[in-house]
Design a protein around this motif. Structure first.
Motif, short mmCIF file in Angstrom:
data_model
loop_
_atom_site.label_atom_id
_atom_site.label_comp_id
_atom_site.label_asym_id
_atom_site.label_seq_id
_atom_site.Cartn_x
_atom_site.Cartn_y
_atom_site.Cartn_z
N UNK A 256 -30.23 -1.43 -11.08
CA UNK A 256 -31.91 -2.12 -10.22
C UNK A 256 -32.16 -2.12 -11.96
N UNK A 257 -33.55 -2.43 -11.53
CA UNK A 257 -34.30 -2.29 -13.48
C UNK A 257 -35.25 -1.09 -13.41
N UNK B 286 -28.53 1.27 -7.59
CA UNK B 286 -28.23 -0.58 -7.41
C UNK B 286 -28.67 -1.00 -6.09
N UNK B 287 -28.66 -1.95 -6.05
CA UNK B 287 -29.05 -2.52 -5.16
C UNK B 287 -27.85 -3.33 -4.23
N UNK C 40 -16.33 2.15 -11.37
CA UNK C 40 -15.72 1.84 -10.45
C UNK C 40 -15.74 3.92 -9.53
N UNK C 41 -15.68 4.76 -8.47
CA UNK C 41 -15.44 5.08 -7.97
C UNK C 41 -16.65 6.23 -7.74
N UNK C 42 -17.78 5.15 -7.15
CA UNK C 42 -19.14 5.88 -7.02
C UNK C 42 -18.80 5.53 -5.19
N UNK D 170 -18.18 -0.33 -6.40
CA UNK D 170 -17.74 -0.63 -8.07
C UNK D 170 -19.60 -1.32 -8.41
N UNK D 171 -19.68 -0.78 -9.54
CA UNK D 171 -21.14 -1.49 -10.23
C UNK D 171 -20.59 -2.88 -10.83
N UNK D 172 -21.47 -4.03 -10.85
CA UNK D 172 -20.85 -5.45 -10.77
C UNK D 172 -21.04 -6.15 -12.37
#
Length: 618
Positions: free
Chosen positions: A410-411, A402-403, A450-452, A443-445
Motif C-alpha cells: 500500500x502507498x 499490503x492490499x 515471501x514468508x510473510x 508473497x508481496x506481488x
C-alpha cells in the motif's frame, strides 16, 4: 541446589546469565541457569484471593519441581508428544509448562475443566492435537476430573496429578538436548467460528519475542511483574510468566476472577509489590476507573508502575486518558501507558513503544478513513487512533502494509492488511498444511518476497508507528464505505451509563430478502441497570447517536443480559459468534426481537445456548 542441573555436561550454564539471556538457545538451559545463579530469588508469588500470598517459590525450588515432573513425563511420553495443561491459575501451571519443555514435549495450555458442556472446546482441541497426557492438580481440581473424563476424546488419555510427583524423581531427569527450532507449545486461537487452530510456537520464537518485549519494556532482573491475566492465554503466559524467567525476575499473579470481582486488587498488588510492568486489555483500565473508590485510591502508591501496556482489543485513547487522570494522584504517570499490538501467530508482540516515551495518537478524518485513506483532522475533531508502537526492525522484524486482495504494498497514507516477517513469527498451524501456507507464507506481488504472515488486521504506518484500524472480516461496508465496528461500539458505550464497558458488538449482515447490508448493535445492560433503565428509550438513543456520529442507520438494536456478550479468553469481543447467535435468535435477550420477527419487542431470559457459547470461550 539443583544437583541435576549441575550434572548436565552440555548445558550452557557458563554462557548464560541473568544480565545476558541472549546466549540461551532454548528454555531448558535458561531455566537451569536461573536455578543456579538466581537460586534463592523468588520467581513466582501467587495471590489466590488477589490479596494474600498463598505461595511463593524461588528459582531453585521451582527447578526442582520442574525436573521431577519432567522425569515422570518421560516415563509416559515420547519426544514431541502433546501434553494438556488443565490447571487453574497457580504455580503448578508453570511447573507443568516448564516440565514439558524440559522433557522435549509440546505443552498445550488450556483453562481448567468445568462442566461437560464447557469441556467441548477442550475436547475439540484434544481431537486436533491428540495429546498423550493431561496434567492436573488434585488440590484444586479433583472434583473436575470426572467431568472431563466423560468426554470421549479425553477419557482415553493418561491423567497425571503433579501433586503425586516426589522431588527425588528429579535425579532421573536427563537433558533432552532440545533445539531452538523445537516446538515449545501450541497456542490455540480463540476464534469465534470453526474449530480452534493450534499455533506452533518454537523455543526460538519465544526467545526472540522476549527480546522484543524487553527492548520495549526496558526490563531487568530487578523489575517486578504483576498480572491477573489468564496463564493459558499468550499475553499472560508470555508477557508475564515466561518473561520473569527470561529476566531472572519476580512475577506476582492472581486469577482473573478475583480481579474482576474487585479491580482494586490489581492496583493494590502493584502498589504493595512495587510492580514495574503490568497491563491488560482496554476494558481493565475502564473497570478500574469505574470501580475503584476514592478511599481505595488513597491507599495506592503507583509510582513504581513504569510500563502499563494495553493490548488484545481495540485501544481507546479516551479510556487511557481517563485512567491516567484518575490515578495521577496515586503517583501514576501518563507516560507509563504503552499500547501494543500482537497476536498468537506472531508469538505475542508485533509492535510496542519504549518505556518512558509519551503516548502517541492521531486524529484522522472520519470520511477519508471510511475509504481507507488517512488524512489528519483539524484539532481533535476527527477519529482518534492510538499508535501501537514501532515494529522492531532493529531486531530483524519486517512489517508491511499490503492490499489484502492484490497483495501489492500500500502507498503511504493508505490502510491495508498488516503483514509480518521475522524470528517471532510462529511455525504454522498444527496439522493444517494448506492454512499454514496461506497465512504464514504470503508473497508481496511486486517483489515476489515471501514468508510473510498475514495477520487479518487492517492498519497503517506513520512516522515509524503502527496503527491498527480493525479486522478485515469485521469491517462493515455501507453504501461502499468501510466502517470499523470498534468505532461504532465506542459510540454506543458512551450513549448511556447503563451500557456495560466493553459490552458492545457491532456487525453487518446481509438481508436475504432485500440483498442489502444491514447493521446491528448488540449491547450488554449493566447488572445494576437491568430493572430500572427505560429500554425502549435507550434503543432510540443508541440509534440516534450512531446516526449523528457515523451517518449510519442501524437496522436493529438488541439489549442483552450482563456478562453474556461472547468474548475470547483475552477479552476480545467475538463479533462473528455474536452475529451467529443473533441470526439464530440465541442471544441472552434483555430487550429486542428476533431477526425477521415483526412482533413487539420482548423481554426474555438468557437462552442456554448463549450462556454455553460465552462459557466455552472464556
Amino acid at each position: 541446589m539443583v544437583v541435576a542441573a549441575r550434572e548436565i555436561p552440555d548445558s550452557n550454564l557458563s554462557s548464560i546469565s541473568s544480565a545476558h539471556p541472549d546466549a540461551a538457545t532454548n528454555w531448558v538451559d535458561l531455566l537451569l541457569d536461573r536455578s543456579v545463579h538466581r537460586q534463592h530469588s523468588p520467581v513466582y508469588t501467587f495471590l489466590e484471593n488477589g490479596e494474600d500470598a498463598a505461595e511463593t517459590i524461588n528459582y531453585g525450588e521451582f527447578c526442582d519441581r520442574v525436573l521431577a515432573l519432567a522425569a515422570r513425563l518421560r516415563l509416559h511420553c515420547a519426544p514431541r508428544d502433546r501434553v494438556l495443561l488443565l490447571y487453574p491459575p497457580c504455580i503448578d501451571y508453570m511447573v507443568g509448562f516448564f516440565a514439558c519443555l524440559c522433557a522435549d514435549l509440546v505443552a498445550v495450555p488450556l483453562f481448567p475443566p468445568r462442566s461437560a458442556k464447557h469441556n467441548l472446546r477442550i475436547e475439540a482441541i484434544a481431537r486436533d492435537c491428540r495429546p498423550q497426557v493431561a496434567l492436573y492438580s488434585s488440590r484444586r481440581q479433583a472434583h473436575r476430573h470426572a467431568a472431563i473424563a466423560e468426554q470421549p476424546a479425553l477419557a482415553a488419555m493418561q491423567f497425571i496429578c503433579s501433586d503425586d510427583v516426589a522431588l527425588g524423581e528429579a535425579a532421573q531427569w536427563a537433558h533432552p538436548g532440545v533445539g531452538a527450532d523445537a516446538i515449545a507449545f501450541l497456542q490455540y486461537t480463540s476464534g469465534s467460528t470453526g474449530l480452534p487452530k493450534g499455533v506452533m510456537v518454537s523455543h526460538a520464537n519465544l526467545l526472540h519475542n522476549q527480546r522484543m518485549l524487553q527492548a520495549s519494556y526496558q526490563t531487568s532482573q530487578d523489575t517486578a511483574l504483576v498480572s491477573w491475566l489468564p496463564i493459558y492465554h499468550d499475553m499472560g503466559l508470555i508477557a508475564k510468566m515466561l518473561a520473569s524467567v527470561w529476566l531472572g525476575s519476580h512475577a506476582v499473579f492472581m486469577t482473573p476472577a478475583v480481579f474482576l470481582q474487585r479491580p482494586f486488587r490489581w492496583l493494590q498488588a502493584i502498589s504493595r509489590y512495587r510492580g514495574y510492568l503490568s497491563g491488560g486489555p482496554n476494558f481493565a483500565f475502564d473497570l478500574c476507573v469505574d470501580k475503584v473508590t476514592e478511599a481505595q485510591r488513597e491507599e495506592l502508591d503507583l509510582s513504581s508502575w513504569k510500563v502499563a501496556f494495553s493490548g488484545a482489543e481495540p485501544i481507546r485513547l479516551g479510556s487511557l486518558e481517563r485512567f491516567a487522570r484518575a490515578f495521577a494522584p496515586c503517583g501514576f504517570e501518563r507516560r507509563a501507558l504503552m499500547p501494543c499490538y500482537g497476536l498468537a501467530e506472531g508469538t505475542l508482540m508485533v509492535s510496542g513503544g519504549t518505556a518512558g516515551q509519551p503516548l502517541i495518537s492521531k486524529y484522522v478524518d472520519k470520511a477519508e478513513l471510511t475509504h481507507r485513506r488517512i488524512a489528519d483532522a483539524a484539532g481533535r475533531a476527527g477519529q482518534p487512533i492510538v499508535a501501537c508502537g514501532h515494529t522492531h526492525a532493529d531486531l530483524g522484524q519486517d512489517v508491511r502494509i499490503v492490499d489484502e486482495v492484490s497483495h501489492r504494498t500500500c502507498e503511504a497514507g493508505t490502510v491495508g492488511e498488516v503483514w509480518v516477517k521475522g524470528p517471532s513469527v510462529a511455525q504454522g498451524y498444527w496439522g493444517r498444511v494448506e492454512q499454514s501456507l496461506e497465512v504464514f507464507d504470503a508473497h508481496v506481488a511486486e517483489s515476489g518476497e515471501g514468508g510473510f504472515m498475514r495477520t487479518g488486521d487492517l492498519g497503517f504506518i506513520a512516522d515509524g508507528q503502527l496503527y491498527i484500524t480493525g479486522r478485515i472480516k469485521d469491517v462493515i461496508i455501507v453504501r461502499g464505505s468501510n466502517h470499523y465496528p470498534q468505532d461504532l461500539e465506542a459510540t454506543v458505550e458512551s450513549t448511556d451509563p447503563a451500557i456495560n464497558a466493553a459490552g458492545v458488538a457491532a456487525f453487518g449482515f446481509r438481508d436475504e430478502c432485500s440483498d442489502e447490508e444491514r447493521v446491528c448493535i448488540v449491547a450488554e445492560i449493566a447488572r445494576t441497570s437491568l430493572r430500572k433503565v427505560d429500554m425502549p428509550a435507550l434503543v432510540q438513543a443508541i440509534r440516534r447517536r450512531v446516526l449523528e456520529t457515523h451517518e449510519i442507520v442501524v437496522s436493529d438494536v438488541v439489549l442483552i443480559r450482563p456478562s453474556s456478550l461472547p468474548k475470547s479468553s483475552s477479552g476480545k469481543v467475538q463479533r462473528s459468534l455474536c452475529r451467529e447467535l443473533y441470526l439464530a435468535n440465541e442471544l441472552a435477550l434483555a430487550y429486542g426481537q428476533a431477526p425477521g420477527d415483526e412482533s413487539m419487542p420482548r423481554y426474555a431470559p438468557a437462552p442456554a445456548a448463549a450462556r454455553v457459547a460465552v462459557a466455552e470461550n472464556g
